[in-house]
Scaffold this motif. Structure first.
Motif, short mmCIF file in Angstrom:
data_model
loop_
_atom_site.label_atom_id
_atom_site.label_comp_id
_atom_site.label_asym_id
_atom_site.label_seq_id
_atom_site.Cartn_x
_atom_site.Cartn_y
_atom_site.Cartn_z
N ALA A 258 0.83 -1.21 0.00
CA ALA A 258 0.00 0.00 0.00
C ALA A 258 0.86 1.26 0.00
O ALA A 258 0.54 2.25 -0.68
N ALA A 259 1.95 1.23 0.76
CA ALA A 259 2.83 2.39 0.80
C ALA A 259 3.46 2.66 -0.56
O ALA A 259 3.61 3.82 -0.98
N MET A 260 3.81 1.61 -1.29
CA MET A 260 4.39 1.77 -2.62
C MET A 260 3.35 2.23 -3.63
O MET A 260 3.63 3.06 -4.51
N LEU A 261 2.14 1.73 -3.50
CA LEU A 261 1.06 2.16 -4.39
C LEU A 261 0.76 3.65 -4.22
O LEU A 261 0.41 4.34 -5.19
N ALA A 262 0.88 4.14 -2.99
CA ALA A 262 0.59 5.55 -2.71
C ALA A 262 1.56 6.49 -3.43
O ALA A 262 1.26 7.66 -3.62
N LYS A 263 2.72 5.98 -3.84
CA LYS A 263 3.72 6.81 -4.50
C LYS A 263 3.60 6.84 -6.02
O LYS A 263 4.32 7.58 -6.69
N LEU A 264 2.74 5.99 -6.57
CA LEU A 264 2.60 5.93 -8.02
C LEU A 264 2.23 7.30 -8.60
O LEU A 264 1.51 8.08 -7.96
N PRO A 265 2.72 7.67 -9.78
CA PRO A 265 3.44 6.82 -10.74
C PRO A 265 4.95 6.67 -10.48
O PRO A 265 5.64 6.04 -11.27
N GLN A 266 5.46 7.25 -9.38
CA GLN A 266 6.87 7.05 -9.06
C GLN A 266 7.07 5.64 -8.52
O GLN A 266 6.29 5.16 -7.70
N VAL A 267 8.13 4.98 -8.98
CA VAL A 267 8.46 3.63 -8.54
C VAL A 267 9.94 3.56 -8.21
O VAL A 267 10.78 4.01 -9.00
N ASP A 268 10.25 3.03 -7.05
CA ASP A 268 11.64 2.85 -6.62
C ASP A 268 12.05 1.40 -6.88
O ASP A 268 11.53 0.49 -6.24
N PRO A 269 12.98 1.16 -7.83
CA PRO A 269 13.38 -0.22 -8.15
C PRO A 269 13.90 -0.98 -6.93
O PRO A 269 13.68 -2.19 -6.82
N ARG A 270 14.55 -0.28 -6.00
CA ARG A 270 15.07 -0.96 -4.82
C ARG A 270 13.92 -1.50 -3.97
O ARG A 270 14.00 -2.61 -3.42
N GLU A 271 12.85 -0.71 -3.85
CA GLU A 271 11.69 -1.18 -3.10
C GLU A 271 11.02 -2.36 -3.80
O GLU A 271 10.50 -3.27 -3.15
N LEU A 272 11.01 -2.35 -5.14
CA LEU A 272 10.43 -3.46 -5.88
C LEU A 272 11.23 -4.75 -5.63
O LEU A 272 10.65 -5.82 -5.44
N HIS A 273 12.56 -4.63 -5.61
CA HIS A 273 13.38 -5.80 -5.33
C HIS A 273 13.09 -6.34 -3.92
O HIS A 273 12.96 -7.55 -3.72
N THR A 274 12.99 -5.43 -2.96
CA THR A 274 12.72 -5.84 -1.58
C THR A 274 11.36 -6.53 -1.48
O THR A 274 11.22 -7.57 -0.81
N LEU A 275 10.37 -5.94 -2.14
CA LEU A 275 9.03 -6.52 -2.11
C LEU A 275 9.03 -7.89 -2.79
O LEU A 275 8.43 -8.86 -2.28
N GLY A 276 9.70 -8.00 -3.93
CA GLY A 276 9.77 -9.27 -4.62
C GLY A 276 10.44 -10.34 -3.79
O GLY A 276 10.02 -11.51 -3.80
N ASP A 277 11.47 -9.96 -3.02
CA ASP A 277 12.17 -10.92 -2.17
C ASP A 277 11.30 -11.41 -1.02
O ASP A 277 11.58 -12.47 -0.43
N SER A 278 10.26 -10.64 -0.68
CA SER A 278 9.38 -11.05 0.42
C SER A 278 8.26 -11.97 -0.05
O SER A 278 7.37 -12.32 0.72
N LEU A 279 8.30 -12.35 -1.33
CA LEU A 279 7.30 -13.25 -1.90
C LEU A 279 7.98 -14.55 -2.35
O LEU A 279 8.26 -14.74 -3.53
N PRO A 280 8.26 -15.45 -1.43
CA PRO A 280 8.91 -16.72 -1.80
C PRO A 280 8.05 -17.48 -2.81
O PRO A 280 6.82 -17.43 -2.79
N ILE A 281 8.70 -18.24 -3.66
CA ILE A 281 8.00 -18.93 -4.73
C ILE A 281 6.99 -19.94 -4.21
O ILE A 281 5.99 -20.23 -4.85
N SER A 282 7.23 -20.49 -3.03
CA SER A 282 6.33 -21.52 -2.50
C SER A 282 5.26 -20.95 -1.57
O SER A 282 4.42 -21.70 -1.08
N ASP A 283 5.26 -19.64 -1.35
CA ASP A 283 4.34 -19.02 -0.39
C ASP A 283 3.13 -18.45 -1.10
O ASP A 283 3.14 -17.32 -1.57
N ARG A 284 2.06 -19.25 -1.17
CA ARG A 284 0.84 -18.80 -1.87
C ARG A 284 0.06 -17.77 -1.05
O ARG A 284 -0.66 -16.95 -1.60
N VAL A 285 0.21 -17.84 0.27
CA VAL A 285 -0.47 -16.86 1.12
C VAL A 285 0.08 -15.46 0.86
O VAL A 285 -0.66 -14.49 0.74
N ALA A 286 1.41 -15.35 0.77
CA ALA A 286 2.03 -14.05 0.50
C ALA A 286 1.61 -13.53 -0.86
O ALA A 286 1.31 -12.34 -1.02
N LEU A 287 1.58 -14.40 -1.86
CA LEU A 287 1.14 -13.97 -3.20
C LEU A 287 -0.30 -13.48 -3.16
O LEU A 287 -0.63 -12.46 -3.75
#
Length: 348
Positions: A250-279
């Motif tokens: 939600a915090a990242m969505l509030a900044k749109l259309p600005q996007v910080d690639p570092r935040e995207l990497h961090t967010l992506g890392d918090s979504l493990p491939i086997s974690d369907r709940v996180a997805l």
């Protein structure tokens, strides 16, 4: 009949096995009154946010109609709800997907055991033989589509043909998370029934009953407070990590259309491939944000038609991409980058 993925993953009862309904008394009364009048509309579009009990209500209606086939019968006229005893023969057959008067259309697995992303036209054509059977003259035939949002274009057109010339004693219950996006010709042939999000207390009671949880658990209260009336969302958020992930999204969505690639990497890392709940938590947060934007723009639609169109198009792309990611168990980080890239373009 098919089995929802969420059953095996979370052990939550399927709506056909759920007998309690929370928070939708007005909608239930409208359906009961229509049935016992003897002039119930043949098709209903039951809309509202995901996880608030739409499918549960649809199965509740189906059980009642199949158990009480004569609207004018004294037992129907005296009824004050659509409740059917779980031990009733019809209730047991519906729960076991074995009642001959009920057809359910929902996503199924393909030949490789992978869940399809849509309801196919071949599955939808089952309605033709179902409603054309000679047994239909002996009682009601009920078709639940869960959800109509997942019909592919050919499947939607196949359903429309049946809706245009409904057989006698037929009832269609179409569940939709986004009824405004349902094919206009299907909408025009349905009585629309919009369900509101549940109260926090109803979310707690429903979630506790569905997942065998302690209704007094503070963690359940916190998840329900953040669930905006959705039992499914509360159960997704019940793990604290999922709630934190949605807050970060939600915090990242509030900044749109600005996007910080570092935040995207961090967010992506918090979504493990086997974690369907996180997805699920990530996609749910995106879906809520888009729904809020679309609702806000509807008030001044004439000025915001291009924006509405862009957001609606992006929503469809995100839904397809998320289903593919889950179905094929793909890496989550590319999805995160794609989603925020599409949203940034749509909000400039």
């Amino acid at each position: 009949m098919s089995q929802r993925k969420s059953e095996s993953e979370t052990a939550i009862p399927h709506p056909r096995e759920t007998f309690r309904l929370f928070g939708h008394r007005e909608a239930e009364t409208a359906l009961l009154d229509a049935y016992r009048s003897g002039r119930i509309p043949h098709a209903w579009l039951i809309g509202g946010p995901q996880g608030i009990g739409k499918a549960t209500l649809a199965y509740r209606v189906a059980r009642f109609v199949l158990a009480h086939g004569e609207p004018r019968a004294p037992s129907v006229q005296r009824a004050d709800s659509l409740e059917v005893d779980p031990n009733d023969a019809v209730a047991r057959q519906v729960a076991a997907s074995s009642h001959g008067g009920l057809l359910t259309l929902e996503r199924t697995a393909n030949d490789r055991g992978v869940m399809r992303t849509v309801i196919t036209v071949d599955e939808t054509r089952e309605t033709i033989s179902f409603f054309g059977s000679t047994a239909a003259a002996e009682g009601w035939r009920v078709c639940i589509v869960d959800t109509v949002d997942e019909l592919n274009p050919n499947a939607a057109n196949a359903l429309l043909k049946i809706l245009e010339e409904p057989p006698q004693r037929s009832l269609f219950l179409l569940v939709s998370h986004a009824p405004a996006r349902v094919l206009a010709t299907i909408q025009s042939r349905c009585r629309k029934l919009r369900l509101r999000p549940l109260s926090t207390d109803d979310v707690i009671r429903a979630a506790a009953g569905a997942a065998d949880l302690d209704a007094g658990d503070p963690a359940l209260r916190e998840a329900a407070d953040s669930a905006e009336g959705s039992v499914a969302r509360a159960l997704t958020l019940l793990g604290g990590d999922a709630l934190k992930l949605q807050q970060r999204t939600a915090a990242m969505l509030a900044k749109l259309p600005q996007v910080d690639p570092r935040e995207l990497h961090t967010l992506g890392d918090s979504l493990p491939i086997s974690d369907r709940v996180a997805l699920a938590a990530f996609i749910d947060g995106i879906d809520r944000w888009i729904a809020e934007r679309l609702h806000a723009d509807e008030a001044s639609a004439n000025q915001n038609l291009p924006r509405l169109a862009r957001l609606a198009e992006v929503w469809e792309k995100i839904v397809r991409a998320a289903r593919d990611t889950e179905t094929y168990n793909l890496e989550r980080k590319p999805l995160v980058f794609s989603v925020f890239g599409w949203l940034a373009d749509a909000t400039r």
